[in-house]
Design a protein around this motif. Structure first.
Motif, PDB file in Angstrom:
ATOM      1  N   VAL A 579       0.853  -1.187   0.000  1.00  0.00           N
ATOM      2  CA  VAL A 579       0.000   0.000   0.000  1.00  0.00           C
ATOM      3  C   VAL A 579       0.891   1.240   0.000  1.00  0.00           C
ATOM      4  O   VAL A 579       1.730   1.425   0.892  1.00  0.00           O
ATOM      5  CB  VAL A 579      -0.931   0.005   1.224  1.00  0.00           C
ATOM      6  N   ILE A 580       0.699   2.077  -1.018  1.00  0.00           N
ATOM      7  CA  ILE A 580       1.537   3.264  -1.205  1.00  0.00           C
ATOM      8  C   ILE A 580       0.648   4.502  -1.182  1.00  0.00           C
ATOM      9  O   ILE A 580      -0.405   4.538  -1.849  1.00  0.00           O
ATOM     10  CB  ILE A 580       2.319   3.171  -2.534  1.00  0.00           C
ATOM     11  N   ASP A 581       1.045   5.490  -0.429  1.00  0.00           N
ATOM     12  CA  ASP A 581       0.342   6.777  -0.401  1.00  0.00           C
ATOM     13  C   ASP A 581       0.793   7.577  -1.619  1.00  0.00           C
ATOM     14  O   ASP A 581       1.950   8.015  -1.692  1.00  0.00           O
ATOM     15  CB  ASP A 581       0.681   7.528   0.884  1.00  0.00           C
ATOM     16  N   PRO A 582      -0.092   7.776  -2.631  1.00  0.00           N
ATOM     17  CA  PRO A 582       0.349   8.457  -3.864  1.00  0.00           C
ATOM     18  C   PRO A 582       0.699   9.920  -3.666  1.00  0.00           C
ATOM     19  O   PRO A 582       1.416  10.500  -4.484  1.00  0.00           O
ATOM     20  CB  PRO A 582      -0.871   8.301  -4.784  1.00  0.00           C
ATOM     21  N   ALA A 583       0.204  10.521  -2.593  1.00  0.00           N
ATOM     22  CA  ALA A 583       0.488  11.946  -2.374  1.00  0.00           C
ATOM     23  C   ALA A 583       1.947  12.184  -2.031  1.00  0.00           C
ATOM     24  O   ALA A 583       2.546  13.183  -2.457  1.00  0.00           O
ATOM     25  CB  ALA A 583      -0.411  12.491  -1.263  1.00  0.00           C
ATOM     26  N   VAL A 584       2.531  11.262  -1.248  1.00  0.00           N
ATOM     27  CA  VAL A 584       3.920  11.442  -0.814  1.00  0.00           C
ATOM     28  C   VAL A 584       4.833  10.337  -1.341  1.00  0.00           C
ATOM     29  O   VAL A 584       6.045  10.365  -1.106  1.00  0.00           O
ATOM     30  CB  VAL A 584       4.003  11.498   0.719  1.00  0.00           C
ATOM     31  N   MET A 585       4.251   9.356  -2.042  1.00  0.00           N
ATOM     32  CA  MET A 585       4.997   8.227  -2.596  1.00  0.00           C
ATOM     33  C   MET A 585       5.818   7.524  -1.514  1.00  0.00           C
ATOM     34  O   MET A 585       7.026   7.323  -1.653  1.00  0.00           O
ATOM     35  CB  MET A 585       5.900   8.678  -3.754  1.00  0.00           C
ATOM     36  N   LYS A 586       5.098   7.141  -0.446  1.00  0.00           N
ATOM     37  CA  LYS A 586       5.730   6.377   0.623  1.00  0.00           C
ATOM     38  C   LYS A 586       4.880   5.168   0.958  1.00  0.00           C
ATOM     39  O   LYS A 586       3.660   5.172   0.745  1.00  0.00           O
ATOM     40  CB  LYS A 586       5.937   7.251   1.867  1.00  0.00           C
ATOM     41  N   ILE A 587       5.525   4.142   1.509  1.00  0.00           N
ATOM     42  CA  ILE A 587       4.843   2.901   1.837  1.00  0.00           C
ATOM     43  C   ILE A 587       4.120   3.048   3.170  1.00  0.00           C
ATOM     44  O   ILE A 587       4.689   3.539   4.159  1.00  0.00           O
ATOM     45  CB  ILE A 587       5.848   1.730   1.922  1.00  0.00           C
TER      46      ILE A 587
END
Length: 694
Positions: A579-587
């Motif tokens: 699961v990746i947060d697309p806003a900050v590109m972090k896992i």
């Protein structure tokens, strides 16, 4: 009294061996720089090898594996037909007959006997793809040919040069039957000129080391290769291993066909038996005996731990035998068409051999299947600027399969070939074509896995002449490459295809398949489609299959793929459980753990269904009698298909309407048989309306 063999100086042996490899490469360079057609100078669709006075292959350079695996059959057949006693200095022999050792009609093989003091000491040979051979369509790739007569001028073994004298009448016959005689003549003469380079270098080597040392070293070169490959085959446990794969259709119909191989391994020897393969078909997807035998070797080599500068030669062939029934798709009766056997079925043969040996060879060596097509397309017509005829032979590049050492490479030719990719600038200079796009394919188009498959490519071009002819002979549109050891195949497109060929008629808003626009039987194999200025063609090749379960891939590697555009944020979650947060590109590590726990228990979610079904290959090792009876009962109910039933293992195929259903069926069978948790050997997507169990 038994005579001992003369001792061979290892330094001399290595110098001669290395010299011959370099010589093959030198002949290729001479060909590349003197040929007329971009198919050679840019695409490198040619190969050179060196044969000894016994017509055994001794060395080759890094050319086209499909050419080189089949070439020994062509050379031996040609010399047997002419008679070794009828060879003389200055002879050049030409041959392209698939029914006597050739690959397909487009591949011409030339060879030159070399004598030293009246002794036949060597025979350099080349195989090169001619831009035209007089087939029913320009370029020869008639995807709906019904007999070999439609595939071009078939040439038995003939002397085009005899005692350095040119056979002008033969030249007239050949050049009168091709559409581009100037290009074909120039390319053939480039082949012959390169053979003369080989003659000069070999004569120098024999004079330097003497004929006895030369002959002894050539024999030992073969013996060394035999010892190496036998030692590697011995690492595979004795036993029988079976697998089968499928071609999309025949070209003339939409019916798939099957390649079935059983590989028997015993004490360093290997027999590949193709009994059970489909009967020969009415379209150009059959393979000649030489192609099937040669690509069997390629599949074996891809499954072994041979590295370094190992030389493939006649010694390599000695421990590997083949049984290829006549009248089948892998060894048809005359006059079945064969053009696509060398470019398309060859890759299915390699895939089938690797699939069989995946049951026994080390998993560190086995790869996921590559995109598996040479995707041959020809565009022809009259050039808009000079009114001269042209034939453009175009192909794309796809992804290689994932492997234990890492992800598959992007934008490669398939296992059976070694050519260069689309030559954009040269094609635009030579042909009335404008390339609009050449790029890696969309995100999520490669097979997910612990090590994912490589990415394929998308190639789009516009026709820039008043009228042109388009023909195609391609594969892996309807049957995907497979993933191995829990790795997944590349996902299908919205239309259900994997590789894809589409056409957009000028003025229309969207691309469509030839089956829709021109009522062709196959979406990938057809001929004589007329296109006009402004019409466009899009050729997309899929990625390779994955290696290992996707939820075992390092989350950081998945994040890197998302950042680089190989995987989407949705694909990262659904295929890899990351699961990746697309806003900050972090896992999101907490959400990732929960998602991966769900995947490990339930498998991929049901919302990942698509217009295809899923075919799993599962191995049941050493089944007990009760387990075997349960499997037989499932087969009678058509819930599974058994492709191998032996005391050592039972291999079954499981079909599901989607990945979730197929994996659920597999888990039910594992529970029914009281087996420990296991991963499927291979996973493949297949057409929704096709059932191998019927």
């Amino acid at each position: 009294m038994k005579m001992s063999k003369p001792k061979i100086d290892p330094i001399t042996l290595e110098v001669i061996r290395g010299g011959l490899i370099s010589l093959c490469a030198e002949m290729g360079i001479a060909m590349e720089r003197s040929a007329y057609s971009p198919i050679f100078s840019e695409g490198l669709d040619y190969s050179y090898a060196m044969f000894d006075g016994k017509t055994d292959m001794i060395t080759q350079a890094a050319f086209d594996p499909c050419h080189l695996g089949a070439m020994p059959y062509s050379v031996k057949s040609s010399i047997e037909e002419i008679g070794i006693g009828n060879l003389e200095p200055g002879d050049i022999i030409l041959h392209n007959d698939p029914y006597s050792g050739g690959s397909h009609i487009s591949d011409f093989t030339a060879m030159m006997p070399i004598f030293y003091k009246n002794t036949l000491v060597a025979m350099p040979a080349t195989r090169a793809h001619q831009i035209d051979s007089g087939a029913m369509v320009p370029g020869g790739f008639a995807g709906d040919a019904s007999e070999i007569y439609q595939e071009g001028l078939r040439i038995p073994a003939i002397k085009v040069n005899a005692k350095n004298r040119e056979a002008t009448d033969i030249w007239k016959i050949i050049l009168a039957n091709v559409r581009l005689p100037r290009a074909v003549e120039g390319d053939l003469r480039a082949m012959f000129g390169a053979l003369q380079v080989g003659q000069q270098r070999i004569t120098q080597l024999v004079e330097k080391y003497g004929i006895n040392a030369w002959t002894n070293c050539l024999d030992e070169i073969k013996n060394v290769s035999e010892r190496i490959i036998k030692s590697e085959i011995k690492r595979i446990p004795n036993g029988s291993y079976e697998y089968e794969d499928y071609v999309d259709d025949t070209g003339r119909t939409d019916r798939p066909a099957k390649i079935h191989v059983r590989i028997d391994v015993k004490d360093g020897n290997l027999l590949a038996d193709y009994t059970g393969s489909s009967p020969q078909v009415d379209g150009p997807i059959n393979a000649s005996f030489a192609i099937t035998a040669g690509n069997t070797l390629i599949g074996v080599l891809h499954s072994l731990e041979i590295g370094g500068d190992y030389v493939v030669n006649q010694g390599t062939f000695r421990p590997i035998q083949v049984e290829i029934p006549k009248g089948t798709i892998v060894n048809p009766n005359f006059p079945a068409p064969l053009q696509g056997g060398a470019t398309e079925l060859s890759n299915r043969i390699v895939d089938s051999v690797i699939g069989a040996l995946a049951q026994a060879a080390t998993s560190e060596r086995i790869k996921g299947a590559c995109h598996g097509t040479c995707s041959g397309i020809t565009v022809s017509g009259l050039h808009s600027e000079n009114n001269e005829p042209f034939i453009a032979y175009l192909w794309g590049l796809g992804g290689m399969g994932g492997r234990a050492a890492g992800d598959g490479n992007c934008a490669q030719m398939p296992f059976a070939t070694n050519n260069k990719g689309p030559f954009i600038e040269m094609s635009e200079v030579r042909y009335p074509i404008l390339f609009e796009e050449y790029a890696l394919d969309r995100p999520d188009s490669a097979g997910p896995g612990k090590y994912r498959g490589g990415m394929g490519t998308r190639l789009t071009w516009t026709i820039r002449t008043q009228e042109s002819n388009l023909s195609s002979l391609s594969e892996r549109h309807r049957f995907s490459p497979y993933g191995v050891f829990g790795g997944l195949p590349p996902p299908p497109r919205d239309c259900g295809h994997f590789c894809d060929t589409r056409i957009r008629i000028s003025g229309q808003p969207a691309f469509s398949h030839a089956t829709e626009l021109f009522k062709k039987a196959s979406p990938s194999k057809w001929s004589n489609i007329t296109l006009h200025e402004g019409d466009q063609v899009e050729l997309t090749l899929c990625g390779g299959g994955g290696w290992g379960p996707p939820d075992e891939r390092e989350p950081e590697a998945v994040l890197s793929d998302v950042i680089n555009g190989f995987v989407s944020v949705t694909g990262a979650r659904e295929h890899y459980g990351v699961v990746i947060d697309p806003a900050v590109m972090k896992i999101d590590h907490e959400a990732t753990k929960k998602t991966r726990d769900r995947l490990s228990v339930h498998g991929q979610s049901k919302d990942q269904q698509s217009p295809v079904r899923v075919l799993l290959t599962l191995i049941v090792p050493r089944p007990e009698e009760t387990q075997r009876q349960r499997l037989l009962d499932l087969a009678r109910k058509q819930e599974i298909m058994i492709i191998q039933d032996q005391p050592e293992r039972t291999v079954v195929k499981i079909l599901g309407n989607g990945l979730h259903e197929a994996m659920a069926k597999m888990r039910e069978i594992i529970k029914l048989l009281n087996m420990s948790k296991t991963q499927p050997l291979t996973i493949q997507y297949v057409p929704a309306n096709w059932n191998p169990l019927s």
